[in-house]
Motif scaffolding. Structure first.
Motif, PDB file in Angstrom:
ATOM      1  N   VAL A  80       0.832  -1.204   0.000  1.00  0.00           N
ATOM      2  CA  VAL A  80       0.000   0.000   0.000  1.00  0.00           C
ATOM      3  C   VAL A  80       0.869   1.257   0.000  1.00  0.00           C
ATOM      4  CG1 VAL A  80      -1.664   1.344   1.341  1.00  0.00           C
ATOM      5  CG2 VAL A  80      -1.959  -1.128   1.111  1.00  0.00           C
ATOM      6  N   ALA A  81       1.890   1.282   0.849  1.00  0.00           N
ATOM      7  CA  ALA A  81       2.762   2.455   0.933  1.00  0.00           C
ATOM      8  C   ALA A  81       3.476   2.715  -0.390  1.00  0.00           C
ATOM      9  CB  ALA A  81       3.777   2.267   2.058  1.00  0.00           C
ATOM     10  N   LEU A  82       3.979   1.663  -1.002  1.00  0.00           N
ATOM     11  CA  LEU A  82       4.686   1.821  -2.270  1.00  0.00           C
ATOM     12  C   LEU A  82       3.733   2.253  -3.380  1.00  0.00           C
ATOM     13  CD1 LEU A  82       7.053  -1.279  -2.100  1.00  0.00           C
ATOM     14  CD2 LEU A  82       7.714   1.124  -1.907  1.00  0.00           C
ATOM     15  N   TYR A  83       2.535   1.699  -3.371  1.00  0.00           N
ATOM     16  CA  TYR A  83       1.559   2.068  -4.398  1.00  0.00           C
ATOM     17  C   TYR A  83       1.190   3.552  -4.290  1.00  0.00           C
ATOM     18  CZ  TYR A  83      -2.773   2.273  -7.075  1.00  0.00           C
ATOM     19  OH  TYR A  83      -3.763   2.622  -7.965  1.00  0.00           O
ATOM     20  N   LEU A  84       0.935   4.009  -3.064  1.00  0.00           N
ATOM     21  CA  LEU A  84       0.606   5.425  -2.885  1.00  0.00           C
ATOM     22  C   LEU A  84       1.784   6.300  -3.291  1.00  0.00           C
ATOM     23  CD1 LEU A  84      -1.303   7.643  -1.999  1.00  0.00           C
ATOM     24  CD2 LEU A  84      -0.531   7.299   0.357  1.00  0.00           C
ATOM     25  N   SER A  85       2.991   5.874  -2.960  1.00  0.00           N
ATOM     26  CA  SER A  85       4.181   6.636  -3.326  1.00  0.00           C
ATOM     27  C   SER A  85       4.351   6.709  -4.837  1.00  0.00           C
ATOM     28  CB  SER A  85       5.423   6.018  -2.686  1.00  0.00           C
ATOM     29  OG  SER A  85       6.577   6.793  -2.948  1.00  0.00           O
ATOM     30  N   SER A  86       3.940   5.656  -5.535  1.00  0.00           N
ATOM     31  CA  SER A  86       4.041   5.667  -6.997  1.00  0.00           C
ATOM     32  C   SER A  86       3.053   6.665  -7.606  1.00  0.00           C
ATOM     33  CB  SER A  86       3.788   4.266  -7.564  1.00  0.00           C
ATOM     34  OG  SER A  86       2.412   3.920  -7.530  1.00  0.00           O
ATOM     35  N   LEU A  87       1.940   6.902  -6.924  1.00  0.00           N
ATOM     36  CA  LEU A  87       0.933   7.848  -7.405  1.00  0.00           C
ATOM     37  C   LEU A  87       1.276   9.279  -7.019  1.00  0.00           C
ATOM     38  CD1 LEU A  87      -2.332   5.893  -6.471  1.00  0.00           C
ATOM     39  CD2 LEU A  87      -1.197   5.976  -8.698  1.00  0.00           C
ATOM     40  N   GLN A  88       1.850   9.445  -5.819  1.00  0.00           N
ATOM     41  CA  GLN A  88       2.206  10.771  -5.316  1.00  0.00           C
ATOM     42  C   GLN A  88       3.645  10.735  -4.791  1.00  0.00           C
ATOM     43  OE1 GLN A  88      -0.605  13.125  -3.179  1.00  0.00           O
ATOM     44  NE2 GLN A  88      -2.350  11.835  -3.717  1.00  0.00           N
ATOM     45  N   PRO A  89       4.604  10.852  -5.689  1.00  0.00           N
ATOM     46  CA  PRO A  89       6.021  10.678  -5.342  1.00  0.00           C
ATOM     47  C   PRO A  89       6.557  11.622  -4.274  1.00  0.00           C
ATOM     48  CG  PRO A  89       5.702  10.587  -7.718  1.00  0.00           C
ATOM     49  CD  PRO A  89       4.404  11.056  -7.126  1.00  0.00           C
ATOM     50  N   ASN A  90       5.903  12.751  -4.056  1.00  0.00           N
ATOM     51  CA  ASN A  90       6.403  13.729  -3.085  1.00  0.00           C
ATOM     52  C   ASN A  90       5.630  13.726  -1.771  1.00  0.00           C
ATOM     53  OD1 ASN A  90       8.392  14.793  -4.907  1.00  0.00           O
ATOM     54  ND2 ASN A  90       6.732  15.850  -5.978  1.00  0.00           N
ATOM     55  N   LEU A  91       4.859  12.669  -1.532  1.00  0.00           N
ATOM     56  CA  LEU A  91       4.019  12.605  -0.335  1.00  0.00           C
ATOM     57  C   LEU A  91       4.714  11.939   0.846  1.00  0.00           C
ATOM     58  CD1 LEU A  91       1.120  12.981   0.903  1.00  0.00           C
ATOM     59  CD2 LEU A  91       0.685  10.629   0.147  1.00  0.00           C
ATOM     60  N   ILE A  92       5.392  10.843   0.597  1.00  0.00           N
ATOM     61  CA  ILE A  92       5.993  10.016   1.654  1.00  0.00           C
ATOM     62  C   ILE A  92       7.503  10.193   1.659  1.00  0.00           C
ATOM     63  CG2 ILE A  92       6.334   7.637   2.448  1.00  0.00           C
ATOM     64  CD1 ILE A  92       3.612   6.954   1.256  1.00  0.00           C
ATOM     65  N   LYS A 162       6.207  -2.499 -13.478  1.00  0.00           N
ATOM     66  CA  LYS A 162       7.470  -1.812 -13.746  1.00  0.00           C
ATOM     67  C   LYS A 162       7.285  -0.293 -13.831  1.00  0.00           C
ATOM     68  CE  LYS A 162      11.497  -2.044 -16.822  1.00  0.00           C
ATOM     69  NZ  LYS A 162      11.597  -0.600 -17.180  1.00  0.00           N
ATOM     70  N   LYS A 163       6.240   0.138 -14.509  1.00  0.00           N
ATOM     71  CA  LYS A 163       6.008   1.571 -14.683  1.00  0.00           C
ATOM     72  C   LYS A 163       5.764   2.268 -13.353  1.00  0.00           C
ATOM     73  CE  LYS A 163       3.050   4.889 -17.128  1.00  0.00           C
ATOM     74  NZ  LYS A 163       1.914   5.054 -18.070  1.00  0.00           N
ATOM     75  N   SER A 164       4.927   1.670 -12.503  1.00  0.00           N
ATOM     76  CA  SER A 164       4.622   2.306 -11.215  1.00  0.00           C
ATOM     77  C   SER A 164       5.828   2.272 -10.284  1.00  0.00           C
ATOM     78  CB  SER A 164       3.414   1.633 -10.556  1.00  0.00           C
ATOM     79  OG  SER A 164       3.637   0.258 -10.352  1.00  0.00           O
ATOM     80  N   LEU A 165       6.584   1.187 -10.296  1.00  0.00           N
ATOM     81  CA  LEU A 165       7.775   1.097  -9.448  1.00  0.00           C
ATOM     82  C   LEU A 165       8.813   2.149  -9.837  1.00  0.00           C
ATOM     83  CD1 LEU A 165       8.211  -2.787  -9.227  1.00  0.00           C
ATOM     84  CD2 LEU A 165       7.520  -1.267  -7.371  1.00  0.00           C
ATOM     85  N   GLU A 166       8.952   2.386 -11.123  1.00  0.00           N
ATOM     86  CA  GLU A 166       9.924   3.376 -11.595  1.00  0.00           C
ATOM     87  C   GLU A 166       9.522   4.791 -11.215  1.00  0.00           C
ATOM     88  OE1 GLU A 166      10.086   2.531 -15.764  1.00  0.00           O
ATOM     89  OE2 GLU A 166      11.752   1.113 -15.532  1.00  0.00           O
ATOM     90  N   ASN A 167       8.256   4.983 -10.856  1.00  0.00           N
ATOM     91  CA  ASN A 167       7.770   6.317 -10.493  1.00  0.00           C
ATOM     92  C   ASN A 167       7.989   6.634  -9.016  1.00  0.00           C
ATOM     93  OD1 ASN A 167       6.540   8.683 -11.563  1.00  0.00           O
ATOM     94  ND2 ASN A 167       4.653   8.194 -10.459  1.00  0.00           N
ATOM     95  N   ILE A 168       8.435   5.647  -8.239  1.00  0.00           N
ATOM     96  CA  ILE A 168       8.671   5.851  -6.807  1.00  0.00           C
ATOM     97  C   ILE A 168       9.996   6.577  -6.596  1.00  0.00           C
ATOM     98  CG2 ILE A 168       9.097   4.688  -4.605  1.00  0.00           C
ATOM     99  CD1 ILE A 168       7.243   2.435  -5.620  1.00  0.00           C
ATOM    100  N   LYS A 169       9.946   7.695  -5.932  1.00  0.00           N
ATOM    101  CA  LYS A 169      11.143   8.503  -5.690  1.00  0.00           C
ATOM    102  C   LYS A 169      11.656   8.368  -4.252  1.00  0.00           C
ATOM    103  CE  LYS A 169      10.453   9.886  -9.841  1.00  0.00           C
ATOM    104  NZ  LYS A 169      11.129   9.136 -10.933  1.00  0.00           N
ATOM    105  N   SER A 170      10.845   7.814  -3.370  1.00  0.00           N
ATOM    106  CA  SER A 170      11.242   7.650  -1.974  1.00  0.00           C
ATOM    107  C   SER A 170      12.431   6.702  -1.857  1.00  0.00           C
ATOM    108  CB  SER A 170      10.087   7.080  -1.147  1.00  0.00           C
ATOM    109  OG  SER A 170       8.980   7.943  -1.129  1.00  0.00           O
ATOM    110  N   LYS A 171      13.240   6.906  -0.832  1.00  0.00           N
ATOM    111  CA  LYS A 171      14.248   5.927  -0.479  1.00  0.00           C
ATOM    112  C   LYS A 171      13.526   4.739   0.117  1.00  0.00           C
ATOM    113  CE  LYS A 171      18.326   4.190   0.612  1.00  0.00           C
ATOM    114  NZ  LYS A 171      19.257   3.700  -0.417  1.00  0.00           N
ATOM    115  N   VAL A 172      13.794   3.536  -0.390  1.00  0.00           N
ATOM    116  CA  VAL A 172      13.042   2.352   0.022  1.00  0.00           C
ATOM    117  C   VAL A 172      13.984   1.275   0.536  1.00  0.00           C
ATOM    118  CG1 VAL A 172      11.476   0.531  -0.743  1.00  0.00           C
ATOM    119  CG2 VAL A 172      11.229   2.849  -1.656  1.00  0.00           C
ATOM    120  N   PHE A 173      13.591   0.655   1.643  1.00  0.00           N
ATOM    121  CA  PHE A 173      14.319  -0.467   2.214  1.00  0.00           C
ATOM    122  C   PHE A 173      13.386  -1.674   2.193  1.00  0.00           C
ATOM    123  CE2 PHE A 173      15.926   3.429   4.004  1.00  0.00           C
ATOM    124  CZ  PHE A 173      17.298   3.302   3.899  1.00  0.00           C
ATOM    125  N   LEU A 174      13.740  -2.672   1.404  1.00  0.00           N
ATOM    126  CA  LEU A 174      12.897  -3.843   1.191  1.00  0.00           C
ATOM    127  C   LEU A 174      13.383  -4.992   2.066  1.00  0.00           C
ATOM    128  CD1 LEU A 174      12.880  -3.601  -2.702  1.00  0.00           C
ATOM    129  CD2 LEU A 174      11.007  -2.930  -1.174  1.00  0.00           C
TER     130      LEU A 174
END
Length: 227
Positions: A80-92, A162-174
């Protein structure tokens, strides 16, 4: 103040993350959490699924006036967090996940929903049925059925493509637990290579259920990642 939102997994609740919340507070975090609709004692909404939960996270962030807040998401919560970040890259701000499943197709969904059949759970693992009813009330069977539909929907169209993941700008720890039987190393690595700014980490001697994870160790790692 170090703010962080904790997001629970599918058929889970915010209470399961209380041990982690307590440990994070020792590191100076102000911890926020909530139940997705249909989970815990939160009522169902008209919609049920990842887009609905992402909207609920967005509303929670805005209501609490949290700017670029960091998020820890367990399993579905991470999705959920990653999906929202992909939609709004400057939110999280930064995102830490643990045990999040990324590889979805019809075969995978069919396999997973076999674990979500209320009648079989009541017969084969009655203690789990009791725990689910205690956690979610009398609506626990509906929750399982709705979650199965969520998985079928992901199997038909994986929102974290792939498209939505590439839109994530947050630093992510998986994160992955050492003995997680639901999430594969390959799917997690594939996501790590697709997100612009992602790293991986592992939790030893743990399985997929959050209850098997050492909360103190996880909190320490989260603190190291974020500060």
């Amino acid at each position: 103040m170090k703010n962080i939102i904790l997001l629970h997994g599918a058929i889970g609740s915010q209470e399961q993350l209380n041990p982690l919340a307590s440990e994070l507070k020792h590191f100076g975090f102000k911890v926020f959490s909530f139940n997705f609709s249909g989970h815990g004692m939160a009522p169902f909404q008209k919609a049920f699924g990842i887009p609905q939960f992402a909207q609920e996270l967005l509303v929670f962030i805005n209501q609490n006036k949290l700017q670029m807040v960091d998020v820890f998401g367990y399993s579905m919560g991470g999705y959920v967090a990653l999906y929202l970040s992909s939609l709004q890259p400057n939110l999280i701000g930064r995102i830490v996940t643990l045990g999040t499943k990324f590889a979805w197709d019809p075969v995978t969904a069919e396999k997973e929903i076999k674990q979500l059949q209320p009648e079989q759970i009541k017969v084969k693992v009655p203690k789990f049925a009791v725990a689910l009813e205690k956690r979610h009330g009398e609506k626990w069977e509906l929750l399982l059925n709705q979650t199965a539909q969520l998985m079928i929907a992901l199997g038909e169209f994986n929102l974290l493509n792939k498209k939505s993941l590439e839109n994530i700008k947050s630093k992510v720890f998986l994160g992955m637990a050492e003995h997680d039987s639901m999430v594969t190393d390959d799917e997690t690595q594939g996501v790590a290579e697709t997100i612009v700014n992602a790293e991986r980490y592992f939790i030893k001697a743990a399985e997929h259920p959050i209850e098997t994870v050492d909360s103190g160790l996880l909190a320490k790692q989260i603190n190291q990642f974020l500060y």
